[in-house]
Design an enzyme around this catalytic site. Structure first.
Site, short mmCIF file in Angstrom:
data_model
loop_
_atom_site.label_atom_id
_atom_site.label_comp_id
_atom_site.label_asym_id
_atom_site.label_seq_id
_atom_site.Cartn_x
_atom_site.Cartn_y
_atom_site.Cartn_z
N TRP A 10 0.98 -1.36 0.01
CA TRP A 10 0.01 -0.03 -0.21
C TRP A 10 0.88 1.24 -0.02
O TRP A 10 0.29 2.24 -0.08
CB TRP A 10 -0.92 -0.03 1.23
CG TRP A 10 -2.15 -0.90 1.05
CD1 TRP A 10 -2.62 -1.36 -0.22
CD2 TRP A 10 -3.32 -0.83 1.87
NE1 TRP A 10 -3.65 -2.08 0.06
CE2 TRP A 10 -4.24 -1.51 1.21
CE3 TRP A 10 -3.73 -0.05 3.08
CZ2 TRP A 10 -5.50 -2.02 1.67
CZ3 TRP A 10 -4.76 -0.42 3.59
CH2 TRP A 10 -5.93 -1.31 3.04
N GLU A 96 12.07 1.98 -3.92
CA GLU A 96 11.82 3.27 -3.46
C GLU A 96 12.63 3.50 -2.32
O GLU A 96 13.07 4.58 -2.08
CB GLU A 96 10.21 3.13 -3.18
CG GLU A 96 9.36 3.59 -4.62
CD GLU A 96 8.04 3.05 -4.47
OE1 GLU A 96 7.61 2.94 -3.21
OE2 GLU A 96 7.56 3.01 -5.61
N GLU A 166 11.05 -6.82 -9.03
CA GLU A 166 10.68 -5.64 -9.37
C GLU A 166 11.24 -4.82 -10.22
O GLU A 166 12.04 -4.06 -9.64
CB GLU A 166 10.06 -4.79 -8.16
CG GLU A 166 8.91 -5.66 -7.11
CD GLU A 166 8.47 -4.76 -6.46
OE1 GLU A 166 7.26 -4.93 -6.69
OE2 GLU A 166 8.91 -3.91 -5.86
N GLY A 233 1.26 -2.63 -6.23
CA GLY A 233 1.13 -1.54 -5.60
C GLY A 233 -0.17 -0.75 -5.68
O GLY A 233 -1.38 -1.21 -5.21
N GLY A 234 -0.45 -0.25 -6.76
CA GLY A 234 -1.65 0.59 -7.39
C GLY A 234 -2.84 -0.18 -7.43
O GLY A 234 -3.95 0.20 -6.80
P1 PGA Z 1 2.98 -0.84 -8.94
O1 PGA Z 1 4.00 -0.96 -7.63
O2 PGA Z 1 2.06 -2.03 -8.53
O3 PGA Z 1 2.07 0.33 -8.30
O4 PGA Z 1 3.64 -0.76 -9.92
C1 PGA Z 1 4.73 -2.23 -7.29
C2 PGA Z 1 5.49 -1.98 -6.22
O5 PGA Z 1 6.17 -1.18 -6.12
O6 PGA Z 1 5.52 -2.99 -5.36
#
Ligand code: PGA
Length: 250
Positions: A10, A96, A166, A233-234
């Site tokens: 999230w 990130e 990722e 994520g999204g």
């Molecule tokens: P996303 O993010 O599905 O929004 O691309 C994935 C993540 O950063 O784990």
């Protein structure tokens, strides 16, 4: 042999009150599943995750952890605190955090060790930036991150680790890796784990794909033999899209 895992990252979204309502709705609408579901909300939401999902099939955990065990580390959250809240999983090494918080492989390794000490399964994120893929060096780069984070880390049971591939260029961009490119990387990760921890271990450890997973691309990614689920994520924020992903995984 490997149970699929769909984990919702999230990030810094939803307040605890919003999450509480969302959790209640998810519980109401969740179909019976063969795959495993995990939610990874921000720290202040975790007590509500425990309230909602203790004694259910839904796992939960955090997005980060301190590399320290305890002490004068203002703003940090320890693995012991997460274990006390019932976290089964916690992300380490998300790109990130590597980017915005200058996390190095050595720090990621320390965090991973703190989680293992508390019986929490790290979801170890690895993956290359765009320029590395364009140079044709995605596989060695990503395997380098994997090796560095696991250096000297003794693992016995494949349930002690989840790896998430990722690619940095795919996160939050709407561009996902082509299923065959993901498969190539997942295969390379599994074979590196096999050399390191043995074939039986590697055959059972789950390798998730992450980066713009959505209900339109998830089935083709999951059709790859070495893709064992998604770190999302999204598309994990909306109840509709998250439930759609769970139905696809089955
Ligand atoms: P996303 O993010 O599905 O929004 O691309 C994935 C993540 O950063 O784990």
């Amino acid at each position: 042999m490997r149970r699929l895992l769909i984990a919702g990252n999230w990030k810094m979204h939803k307040t605890p009150s919003e999450a509480r309502v969302w959790f209640r709705e998810l519980k109401r609408l969740l179909p019976p599943l063969a795959s495993e579901v995990a939610l990874l909300p921000a720290f202040p939401i975790l007590p509500y995750a425990r309230e909602a999902f203790q004694d259910t099939q839904v796992a939960y955990g955090a997005q980060d952890v301190s590399a320290h065990r305890e002490g004068a580390y203002t703003g940090e959250v320890s693995a012991r605190m997460l274990a006390d809240l019932g976290c089964r999983y916690t992300i380490v090494g998300h790109s990130e955090r590597r980017k915005h918080h200058q996390e190095t492989d050595a720090l990621v390794r320390e965090k991973l060790l703190r989680l293992l000490e508390e019986g929490i399964t790290p979801i170890l994120c690895v993956g290359e930036p765009l320029e590395v893929r364009e140079r044709g060096e995605a596989v060695p780069y990503t395997l380098g991150q994997l090796a560095a984070a696991l250096e000297g880390v003794d693992l016995q049971d494949p349930r002690q680790l989840v790896v998430a591939y990722e690619p940095v260029w795919a996160i939050g961009t709407g561009k996902n890796a082509a299923p065959l490119d993901a498969e190539e990387m997942h295969q390379a990760i599994r074979s590196a784990l096999s050399k390191r921890y043995g074939e039986g271990f590697a055959a059972r450890v789950r390798i998730l794909y992450g980066g713009s997973v959505n209900p339109g691309n998830f089935a083709s990614l999951l059709s790859m033999p070495n893709v064992d689920g998604g770190l999302v994520g999204g598309a994990s924020l909306g109840l509709e899209s998250f439930l759609a992903l769970l139905r696809i995984a089955g």
